[in-house]
Design a protein around this motif. Structure first.
Motif, mmCIF file in Angstrom:
data_model
loop_
_atom_site.group_PDB
_atom_site.id
_atom_site.type_symbol
_atom_site.label_atom_id
_atom_site.label_comp_id
_atom_site.label_asym_id
_atom_site.label_seq_id
_atom_site.Cartn_x
_atom_site.Cartn_y
_atom_site.Cartn_z
ATOM 1 N N LYS A 1 -5.847 -6.049 -8.440
ATOM 2 C CA LYS A 1 -6.360 -4.823 -9.066
ATOM 3 C C LYS A 1 -5.354 -4.294 -10.081
ATOM 4 C CE LYS A 1 -7.391 -0.004 -7.785
ATOM 5 N NZ LYS A 1 -7.436 0.952 -6.644
ATOM 6 N N TYR A 2 -5.809 -4.141 -11.322
ATOM 7 C CA TYR A 2 -4.982 -3.610 -12.396
ATOM 8 C C TYR A 2 -5.547 -2.271 -12.849
ATOM 9 C CZ TYR A 2 -3.448 -8.494 -12.692
ATOM 10 O OH TYR A 2 -2.964 -9.739 -12.402
ATOM 11 N N GLN A 3 -4.694 -1.246 -12.845
ATOM 12 C CA GLN A 3 -5.076 0.071 -13.355
ATOM 13 C C GLN A 3 -4.472 0.238 -14.745
ATOM 14 O OE1 GLN A 3 -5.072 3.352 -10.186
ATOM 15 N NE2 GLN A 3 -3.598 1.883 -9.350
ATOM 16 N N LEU A 4 -5.320 0.377 -15.750
ATOM 17 C CA LEU A 4 -4.897 0.493 -17.138
ATOM 18 C C LEU A 4 -5.017 1.940 -17.580
ATOM 19 C CD1 LEU A 4 -5.628 -2.526 -16.690
ATOM 20 C CD2 LEU A 4 -6.435 -2.585 -19.045
ATOM 21 N N GLY A 5 -3.958 2.455 -18.200
ATOM 22 C CA GLY A 5 -4.003 3.843 -18.620
ATOM 23 C C GLY A 5 -2.884 4.199 -19.563
ATOM 24 N N THR A 6 -2.579 5.493 -19.603
ATOM 25 C CA THR A 6 -1.513 5.991 -20.462
ATOM 26 C C THR A 6 -0.634 6.966 -19.685
ATOM 27 O OG1 THR A 6 -2.934 7.781 -21.264
ATOM 28 C CG2 THR A 6 -2.850 5.770 -22.597
ATOM 29 N N THR B 1 -0.159 -3.952 -7.756
ATOM 30 C CA THR B 1 0.673 -4.403 -6.638
ATOM 31 C C THR B 1 0.869 -5.912 -6.724
ATOM 32 O OG1 THR B 1 -1.270 -4.608 -5.218
ATOM 33 C CG2 THR B 1 -0.029 -2.570 -5.061
ATOM 34 N N THR B 2 2.055 -6.343 -6.336
ATOM 35 C CA THR B 2 2.351 -7.780 -6.341
ATOM 36 C C THR B 2 1.920 -8.462 -5.048
ATOM 37 O OG1 THR B 2 4.548 -7.469 -5.368
ATOM 38 C CG2 THR B 2 4.382 -7.392 -7.781
ATOM 39 N N GLY B 3 1.826 -7.682 -3.973
ATOM 40 C CA GLY B 3 1.750 -8.290 -2.651
ATOM 41 C C GLY B 3 3.161 -8.518 -2.145
ATOM 42 N N ILE B 4 3.302 -8.565 -0.832
ATOM 43 C CA ILE B 4 4.609 -8.762 -0.211
ATOM 44 C C ILE B 4 4.991 -10.239 -0.266
ATOM 45 C CG2 ILE B 4 5.920 -8.577 1.950
ATOM 46 C CD1 ILE B 4 4.044 -6.250 2.710
ATOM 47 N N SER B 5 6.230 -10.527 -0.579
ATOM 48 C CA SER B 5 6.864 -11.844 -0.508
ATOM 49 C C SER B 5 7.260 -12.359 -1.878
ATOM 50 C CB SER B 5 6.007 -12.908 0.187
ATOM 51 O OG SER B 5 5.080 -13.495 -0.724
ATOM 52 N N VAL B 6 8.219 -13.256 -1.859
ATOM 53 C CA VAL B 6 8.733 -13.891 -3.069
ATOM 54 C C VAL B 6 7.608 -14.591 -3.831
ATOM 55 C CG1 VAL B 6 10.212 -15.761 -3.886
ATOM 56 C CG2 VAL B 6 11.082 -14.176 -2.169
ATOM 57 N N GLU C 1 0.772 -1.233 0.000
ATOM 58 C CA GLU C 1 0.000 0.000 0.000
ATOM 59 C C GLU C 1 0.813 1.298 0.000
ATOM 60 O OE1 GLU C 1 -3.943 1.839 2.251
ATOM 61 O OE2 GLU C 1 -2.892 0.113 3.099
ATOM 62 N N PRO C 2 1.779 1.520 0.921
ATOM 63 C CA PRO C 2 2.484 2.806 0.906
ATOM 64 C C PRO C 2 3.175 3.092 -0.427
ATOM 65 C CG PRO C 2 2.932 1.635 2.942
ATOM 66 C CD PRO C 2 2.234 0.664 2.038
ATOM 67 N N GLU C 3 3.680 2.039 -1.058
ATOM 68 C CA GLU C 3 4.377 2.206 -2.329
ATOM 69 C C GLU C 3 3.406 2.559 -3.450
ATOM 70 O OE1 GLU C 3 7.626 -1.258 -1.065
ATOM 71 O OE2 GLU C 3 5.946 -1.713 -2.409
ATOM 72 N N ILE C 4 2.311 1.817 -3.554
ATOM 73 C CA ILE C 4 1.356 2.081 -4.634
ATOM 74 C C ILE C 4 0.643 3.406 -4.412
ATOM 75 C CG2 ILE C 4 -0.779 1.006 -3.791
ATOM 76 C CD1 ILE C 4 0.818 0.393 -7.239
ATOM 77 N N ASN C 5 0.463 3.795 -3.157
ATOM 78 C CA ASN C 5 -0.145 5.099 -2.884
ATOM 79 C C ASN C 5 0.727 6.235 -3.410
ATOM 80 O OD1 ASN C 5 -2.348 3.954 -1.641
ATOM 81 N ND2 ASN C 5 -1.635 4.320 0.440
ATOM 82 N N ALA C 6 2.039 6.093 -3.250
ATOM 83 C CA ALA C 6 2.962 7.114 -3.754
ATOM 84 C C ALA C 6 2.904 7.197 -5.276
ATOM 85 C CB ALA C 6 4.387 6.817 -3.279
ATOM 86 N N ASN D 1 4.249 -14.191 -3.722
ATOM 87 C CA ASN D 1 3.271 -13.273 -4.296
ATOM 88 C C ASN D 1 3.832 -12.532 -5.505
ATOM 89 O OD1 ASN D 1 1.040 -13.738 -2.627
ATOM 90 N ND2 ASN D 1 1.806 -12.365 -1.054
ATOM 91 N N ALA D 2 5.098 -12.117 -5.416
ATOM 92 C CA ALA D 2 5.703 -11.394 -6.529
ATOM 93 C C ALA D 2 5.763 -12.259 -7.779
ATOM 94 C CB ALA D 2 7.104 -10.919 -6.146
ATOM 95 N N ALA D 3 6.231 -13.497 -7.630
ATOM 96 C CA ALA D 3 6.316 -14.392 -8.788
ATOM 97 C C ALA D 3 4.934 -14.665 -9.375
ATOM 98 C CB ALA D 3 6.987 -15.694 -8.379
ATOM 99 N N LEU D 4 3.965 -14.914 -8.500
ATOM 100 C CA LEU D 4 2.602 -15.229 -8.949
ATOM 101 C C LEU D 4 1.996 -14.077 -9.742
ATOM 102 C CD1 LEU D 4 -0.035 -16.980 -8.763
ATOM 103 C CD2 LEU D 4 -0.528 -15.720 -6.660
ATOM 104 N N THR D 5 2.018 -12.872 -9.168
ATOM 105 C CA THR D 5 1.319 -11.754 -9.797
ATOM 106 C C THR D 5 2.026 -11.256 -11.055
ATOM 107 O OG1 THR D 5 2.404 -10.283 -8.206
ATOM 108 C CG2 THR D 5 0.152 -10.931 -7.728
ATOM 109 N N ILE D 6 3.356 -11.288 -11.082
ATOM 110 C CA ILE D 6 4.061 -10.883 -12.291
ATOM 111 C C ILE D 6 3.762 -11.861 -13.428
ATOM 112 C CG2 ILE D 6 6.318 -10.603 -13.374
ATOM 113 C CD1 ILE D 6 5.603 -8.238 -11.682
#
Length: 337
Positions: free
Chosen positions: A73-78, A88-93, A45-50, A95-100
């Motif tokens: 949640k995917y935000q699509l834009g330009t 966001t990937t979520g925290i942890s190895v 959250e703090p990272e995606i909020n920034a 979650n990162a591998a899964l979401t990417i």
């Protein structure tokens, strides 16, 4: 006559089914090279909020659509006319591998830029400073072993580990970036084995290297960005190059921090980047990670201050990320022409 037609259909059904089966496509979608997107990624959250806050302030940045797939949640834009996707990937190895991997399967992504916070391993860093490592290592891929009852201070290692250790030593002779492996108590390092199209058998990987073109653009962005400061007005340090380490643990130990310096010559430590790099490497997707220091990974006196500096660090990291995004957009525009 009707019996003859029915009999003919019955005879033809297996053949028709076989043709349909042969034409069935499995696996992710294939996307045309002409319309590839840049993924802007953070872990929590703090990272995606920034990142969202920065987009809100820029007229040329626009989110056209927000969709949720399997809870992500995917935000699509330009951004300046070029397609981007933010998630966001979520925290942890894991979650990162899964979401990417899901994102690469679902969307036409050719570039991944991750921004987030990290713990400082190199003592030159303070909260708010930024590191963009060139290589990312898994620091806790390891085997946990028993002490040797016949030899004080020694451990009983599994049979395969001697061959792995010999392989590590041979690589270190030819690769200056190879880890200087040693144990941390009963924990003995090992390496992840990856599979990839074109590789005949699983291959051990000591680290994953960010894309050369994006590292060059990061250096260009650093030259062009305004001085990034802490809220106090103090300019931050920015380091491009060197090593980062990823693991499934939040590092808050002075002794383990020193071990990370000795073995990996690490700048920062966190919980996602090597997994992002592994997935991008396997999928032939360009990638880079910006990490802003939120804490000292155990090097501090007393309690860890990550919760105090996570939003501030996310803010400094986002400023450099936006400068890098400008360079990426410019480079892609030139490629299109």
């Amino acid at each position: 006559m009707r019996k003859l037609v029915l009999l003919t259909l019955i005879i033809m059904l297996p053949a028709l089914y076989s043709v349909a089966s042969a034409e069935q496509k499995y696996g992710p979608r294939e996307f045309a090279d002409s319309d590839k997107w840049t993924a802007i990624v953070a872990a929590y959250e703090p990272e995606i909020n920034a990142i969202d806050g920065a987009f809100d302030k820029i007229e040329s940045a626009k989110i056209d659509e927000t969709i949720i797939i399997k809870g992500v949640k995917y935000q699509l834009g330009t951004y300046k006319g070029q397609r981007v996707i933010i998630f966001t990937t979520g925290i942890s190895v894991v979650n990162a591998a899964l979401t990417i991997q899901m994102a690469l399967d679902y969307f036409p992504i050719d570039t991944v830029v991750m921004m987030g916070i990290a713990g400082a391993v190199n003592p030159i860093f303070e909260p708010g400073d930024i590191a963009i490592p060139e290589r990312w290592y898994y620091h806790d891929e390891s085997v946990y072993v028993n002490p040797d009852p016949q030899n004080e201070g020694a451990y009983v290692l599994p049979g395969y580990y001697e061959a792995a250790s010999n392989r590590h030593k041979e690589r270190a002779k030819i690769d200056a970036n190879a880890p200087k492996y040693k144990n941390f108590g009963y924990q003995f390092p090992r390496e992840v084995a990856i599979v990839k199209e074109g590789i005949a058998s699983p291959q051990k990987m000591p680290y994953f290297t960010v894309s050369d073109n994006l590292l060059a653009l990061a250096k260009k962005a650093l030259m062009n960005v305004d001085t990034i400061k802490m809220p106090s007005g103090k300019p931050i340090k920015i380091s491009i190059g060197g090593n980062g380490v990823t693991g499934s643990v939040f590092v808050d130990s002075a002794k383990y921090r020193m071990w990370l310096q000795d073995v990996f010559n690490a700048q920062v430590t966190e919980m996602e980047s090597a997994a992002v790099g592994q997935v991008c490497f396997i999928n032939n997707v360009d990638w880079i990670v910006i990490r802003s220091v939120s804490d000292l990974a155990g090097g501090q006196k007393g309690q860890n201050d990550e919760n105090v500096f996570n939003a501030i660090a996310s803010g400094t990291g986002t400023k450099l990320m936006m400068a890098l995004l400008d360079e990426i957009v410019s480079a892609k525009a030139k490629d299109i022409k």
